[in-house]
Design a protein around this motif. Structure first.
Motif, PDB file in Angstrom:
ATOM      1  N   SER A 679      -4.041 -10.242   5.900  1.00 54.40           N
ATOM      2  CA  SER A 679      -3.650  -8.961   6.506  1.00 54.40           C
ATOM      3  C   SER A 679      -4.134  -7.802   5.650  1.00 54.40           C
ATOM      4  O   SER A 679      -4.618  -6.783   6.165  1.00 54.40           O
ATOM      5  CB  SER A 679      -2.129  -8.897   6.659  1.00 54.40           C
ATOM      6  N   VAL A 680      -4.002  -7.961   4.330  1.00 56.89           N
ATOM      7  CA  VAL A 680      -4.429  -6.896   3.425  1.00 56.89           C
ATOM      8  C   VAL A 680      -5.938  -6.719   3.496  1.00 56.89           C
ATOM      9  O   VAL A 680      -6.441  -5.587   3.486  1.00 56.89           O
ATOM     10  CB  VAL A 680      -3.980  -7.205   1.982  1.00 56.89           C
ATOM     11  N   TYR A 681      -6.681  -7.810   3.590  1.00 55.40           N
ATOM     12  CA  TYR A 681      -8.136  -7.709   3.679  1.00 55.40           C
ATOM     13  C   TYR A 681      -8.545  -6.959   4.950  1.00 55.40           C
ATOM     14  O   TYR A 681      -9.441  -6.113   4.924  1.00 55.40           O
ATOM     15  CB  TYR A 681      -8.755  -9.104   3.671  1.00 55.40           C
ATOM     16  N   ILE A 682      -7.872  -7.261   6.060  1.00 57.72           N
ATOM     17  CA  ILE A 682      -8.150  -6.534   7.307  1.00 57.72           C
ATOM     18  C   ILE A 682      -7.825  -5.051   7.132  1.00 57.72           C
ATOM     19  O   ILE A 682      -8.566  -4.170   7.604  1.00 57.72           O
ATOM     20  CB  ILE A 682      -7.351  -7.151   8.472  1.00 57.72           C
ATOM     21  N   MET A 683      -6.721  -4.767   6.422  1.00 54.21           N
ATOM     22  CA  MET A 683      -6.351  -3.372   6.183  1.00 54.21           C
ATOM     23  C   MET A 683      -7.419  -2.665   5.351  1.00 54.21           C
ATOM     24  O   MET A 683      -7.747  -1.502   5.605  1.00 54.21           O
ATOM     25  CB  MET A 683      -4.988  -3.300   5.490  1.00 54.21           C
ATOM     26  N   HIS A 684      -7.991  -3.345   4.361  1.00 53.20           N
ATOM     27  CA  HIS A 684      -9.105  -2.764   3.596  1.00 53.20           C
ATOM     28  C   HIS A 684     -10.226  -2.365   4.549  1.00 53.20           C
ATOM     29  O   HIS A 684     -10.790  -1.274   4.440  1.00 53.20           O
ATOM     30  CB  HIS A 684      -9.634  -3.794   2.588  1.00 53.20           C
ATOM     31  N   SER A 685     -10.559  -3.265   5.456  1.00 56.96           N
ATOM     32  CA  SER A 685     -11.656  -3.004   6.388  1.00 56.96           C
ATOM     33  C   SER A 685     -11.380  -1.776   7.242  1.00 56.96           C
ATOM     34  O   SER A 685     -12.248  -0.921   7.424  1.00 56.96           O
ATOM     35  CB  SER A 685     -11.862  -4.234   7.280  1.00 56.96           C
ATOM     36  N   ILE A 686     -10.142  -1.671   7.752  1.00 55.27           N
ATOM     37  CA  ILE A 686      -9.806  -0.522   8.600  1.00 55.27           C
ATOM     38  C   ILE A 686      -9.831   0.774   7.792  1.00 55.27           C
ATOM     39  O   ILE A 686     -10.380   1.797   8.247  1.00 55.27           O
ATOM     40  CB  ILE A 686      -8.418  -0.729   9.236  1.00 55.27           C
ATOM     41  N   MET A 687      -9.281   0.727   6.582  1.00 54.55           N
ATOM     42  CA  MET A 687      -9.208   1.957   5.807  1.00 54.55           C
ATOM     43  C   MET A 687     -10.545   2.337   5.184  1.00 54.55           C
ATOM     44  O   MET A 687     -10.739   3.500   4.798  1.00 54.55           O
ATOM     45  CB  MET A 687      -8.110   1.831   4.751  1.00 54.55           C
TER      46      MET A 687
END
Length: 833
Positions: A679-687
């Motif tokens: 989930s955190v990795y996906i959040m990195h991608s979005i941000m």
């Protein structure tokens, strides 16, 4: 003959009786005083009153706290000539007597008998050590006798070199300087081994009367004593006559030199000082502790400079508020002008100045400052000074200097560069620029994302102006910088970056929200069905509100508590989605550090180590270990291996960001995983998209591919933010008024906080390679239709999106493959409203 013998016998008996009485009195005094005399070995344990010093991680001085300036040195570090200068001035027979100089005491006794008062004490260096370390300064017979006894005792137990070393480190030499090393710094801004012979003799003249023979307070008297000491050194064979003559002709070069700090970091210095006083009481100021902080000197100085510059830039955009005072300057001299300016403080690099003349024709203003004297201010530096009316309204652009200032105005200026004087000029004219102290405030915190070490922190424009540390004490609404935590909660609860929510008007009637609530996007527009990815990087408020309603307020608050983000000031209504709760900049920075490091707990801390005056380390921050699994077993392992270690005193919650919490100083801090790495990795991608194509686009100027972040602006633009990071460092910037008020039209996180963040990170990340979070297992890249969030038809334009493997969109059915324009799936139609 018999009469002479009888007389002689009488005198002999008188003398014998006197001697006997003297011996009896002496023995009685000795027996009376001996029990009260301290043991000499205490001298070796005495902690000289040495100030508390605070250093950066790279050993640059940040601050010094304490009344007495002292830097203890060994006798081997002091030049022989300097030792000889003190011997010549204070005790030429030091290496010959047994602690008491009979000749000196006899001379003092004769002076007392002849004048009726004590003219000189006849003290040796050893006796001065006894007095300075153990006894009062009262000029009484009992104290003097105690001094003699203790001096004899010291000489029996310590070497001459050790006694001399103790003396040179304890002696007061004026201007708060205690010891030879501190005096060399205070008077000459040099280490003791770089002083000239004349300077050595000058310092040696100070112990007798530090105020009377002070080269700053009374240079003429100090010069006479210096030259007398040089003469004594020659007569004792320490120097040649040529050396004496050369040193005697040297001018007085002493000046007051307060020790300059290497880093402008008052807020972190105060955090360290208050923690040291909490732990050690007032002895923190006197026992010579050295505190090493986690801050890097370059990053810290950059943080201080960039925050000030950013606040000044904002302030100039909103106009000039006018003079801070007015003076009738008719007939005033330069000294009188400087006297008037004494009523106005210097604020960091901003200097108070008085306008002395205005030249509209040539666009120049003459000013006077205490520090620089007469100065020139060009009109170009004043063109920004539109008259301030409100934060959203300024007057017209000035056309000439008199539109901005008047003669006699007291203003603030900033020094620029010095001009060379013309042939007929007698002084150098200094260029200055018009300035003003900003009303707006802010904070910057930069954390090592993997350890929690504070690499830079500043809590406002000027610590001298306001001790309030906004980085740790201000509780403000985070606005849209809160949204990543909401979206991370959604990713942890089955939503994906492709989940669709409708960006459309909404009216909510809720008693918790005090009636009807009609939230809007910052642009005032609505954009229809929107993926969560775009909803976050475009900061769409209506998407966030619908997401929170769908996810559930309690579910979201529980997840915040899982991340250890304080929820005691969070509302339990849908305004939570827009960041209406309260967090300090430090709390927000910690939350972003959790995202930056891959989802592990972060405990910010400031103190890296504490040393005693002798260099012994009494505290060292524990190592940080990021723990994925079996954390209880790992903690038990370290706990059992350090059972005999003395626990570190637990710190109250208010100072938890200064010293890291740990069971003891030996065991590491086990930082548990708080969020799913995927989930955190996906959040990195979005941000990262926030930087590349969203509200943080200005940060692309840094030319890096590893940056992610989020802007934030609260309702009515009262608080503005930017929080950004790569995998190694997380930095948060806040800008707002201490008393919440709108920042003005056109002011958002992207225009106030983000430029400060960029200027800081430009330096903080210089010469560092990209730091990207490693991609974890269990993720899939799926090509989707960005309008529906479902898999894209082979014939359609699509984009690739990241999914957890268990959340990938269902494969297209045969009917969808044949009819790509078919209706939206049920899940899409449900979430659109």
């Amino acid at each position: 003959m018999s009469h002479l013998m009888r007389t002689s016998r009488v005198f002999a008996w008188i003398i014998l009786t006197g001697l006997s009485v003297a011996v009896i009195l002496t023995a009685s005094l000795y027996l009376y005083l001996r029990p009260s005399l301290p043991p000499v070995e205490q001298l070796l344990d005495v902690k000289l009153q040495t100030p508390l010093r605070v250093y950066s991680h790279d050993n640059e001085l940040i601050a010094e706290f304490g009344e007495k300036r002292r830097t203890p040195v060994t006798i081997e570090q002091i030049p022989t000539l300097q030792l000889q200068a003190f011997l010549a001035a204070e005790d030429a027979r030091f290496y010959e007597h047994f602690g008491v100089d009979i000749k000196g005491l006899t001379r003092a006794a004769i002076e007392l008998i002849s004048t009726g008062s004590i003219q000189s004490g006849g003290s040796t260096i050893t006796m001065q050590v006894a007095k300075n370390y153990f006894l009062s300064r009262d000029r009484t017979f009992i104290r003097k006798f105690s001094e003699i006894l203790l001096a004899i005792q010291i000489e029996r137990e310590l070497s001459k070199e050790k006694i001399f070393e103790l003396y040179l480190n304890k002696i007061y030499l004026g201007n708060r300087a205690y010891g030879i090393s501190a005096a060399a710094q205070v008077y000459y801004d040099k280490p003791v081994n770089e002083l000239s012979l004349a300077q050595m003799a000058m310092l040696a003249g100070l112990p007798k009367a530090p105020s009377a023979y002070n080269p700053i307070a009374d240079p003429e008297r100090a010069l006479v004593r210096r030259n007398w000491i040089l003469g004594r050194m020659e007569s004792l064979g320490f120097i040649t006559s040529d050396a004496r003559e050369l040193a005697s002709e040297a001018p007085i070069t002493a000046s007051y030199n307060a020790r300059d700090t290497d880093v402008d970091a008052d807020y972190v210095a105060e955090m360290a000082r208050s923690e040291m006083v909490r732990r050690f009481g007032d002895t923190a100021y006197t026992d010579g502790y050295s505190v090493t902080l986690t801050v890097d000197s370059l990053k810290q100085q950059t943080a201080t400079d960039t925050l000030r510059a950013g606040l000044e830039d904002y302030d100039r955009r909103h106009g000039y508020r006018g003079a801070i005072g007015q003076v009738d300057i008719d007939g005033m001299t330069a000294a009188e002008l400087s006297g008037e300016l004494a009523n106005y403080p210097t604020v960091e690099r901003l200097l108070p100045a008085i306008v002395t003349s205005i030249d509209d024709k040539n666009g120049k203003v003459q000013t006077h400052t205490r520090a620089l004297g007469p100065t020139t201010m060009a009109f170009d530096s004043m063109k920004w000074a539109r008259r301030h009316r409100t934060e959203s309204l300024t007057g017209p652009e000035p056309k000439k200097p008199s539109d901005v200032v008047s003669v006699g105005d007291v203003i603030y200026v900033k020094a620029l560069s010095a001009e060379q004087p013309s042939e007929d000029a007698t002084t150098v004219t200094q260029n200055v620029a018009l300035a003003q102290v900003p009303n707006v405030e802010g904070a910057l915190i930069s954390l090592n994302a993997k350890t929690g070490a504070i690499e830079a922190l500043t809590g406002g424009y000027s610590f001298g102006q306001s001790k309030y540390n906004r980085a740790t004490q201000a509780k403000r609404q985070p606005g849209s910088t809160f949204k990543p935590f909401l979206y991370l909660a959604a990713l942890e609860n089955g939503r994906t970056p492709a989940t669709i929510y409708n960006d459309a008007p909404i009216v909510l009637d809720n008693s918790d929200l005090e009636g009807s609530w009609r939230p809007q996007n910052a642009s005032g527009q609505f954009y229809g069905p929107t993926t969560l990815r775009k909803g976050l990087y475009r900061s769409r408020n209506l998407v966030s509100i619908r997401l929170l309603r769908d996810l559930g307020i309690r579910t979201t608050l529980d997840y915040l508590e899982q991340l250890k983000i304080p929820t005691n000031n969070m509302p339990e209504n849908l305004s939570l989605s827009l960041g209406s709760g309260l967090l300090s900049p430090m709390e927000l920075a910690r939350g972003f550090a959790i995202i930056a490091n891959g989802g592990y707990d972060v405990q910010p801390y400031l103190i890296e180590s504490i040393r005693e005056s002798n260099g012994t380390v009494i505290y060292e921050a524990p190592e940080t270990i990021l723990c994925d699994r079996d954390c209880d077993a790992l903690e038990a392992q370290y706990s059992s291996s350090s059972e005999n270690t003395e626990p570190v005193e637990s710190a109250p919650e208010t100072v938890g960001i200064i010293l890291p919490a740990s069971q003891n100083s030996e065991s590491p801090r086990i930082m548990r995983k708080l969020a799913d790495t995927r989930s955190v990795y996906i959040m990195h991608s979005i941000m990262q998209d926030v930087i590349q194509q969203g509200t943080g686009r200005r940060a692309r100027a840094l030319g890096r591919s590893d940056l992610a972040g989020k802007t934030g602006t609260t309702n009515e633009q009262k608080d503005t933010w930017f929080a950004g990071y790569n995998h190694s460092i997380a930095t948060t910037v806040y800008v707002g008024f201490d008393q919440p008020a709108p920042l003005g039209r056109g002011e958002y996180g992207a225009s106030t906080a983000l430029p400060i963040w960029i200027d800081y990170m430009k330096v903080a990340l210089a010469d560092t390679p990209p730091s990207l979070m490693p991609r974890p297992n269990g993720l899939a890249n799926i090509r989707i239709n960005p309008e529906t969030g479902e898999r894209a038809h082979p014939n359609e334009d699509g984009v690739f999106e990241l999914f957890k493997e268990e959340n990938v969109p269902a494969p297209l059915t045969a009917d969808q493959l044949e009819n790509p324009s078919g209706s939206a799936p049920e899940s899409f139609s449900r979430q659109i409203f």
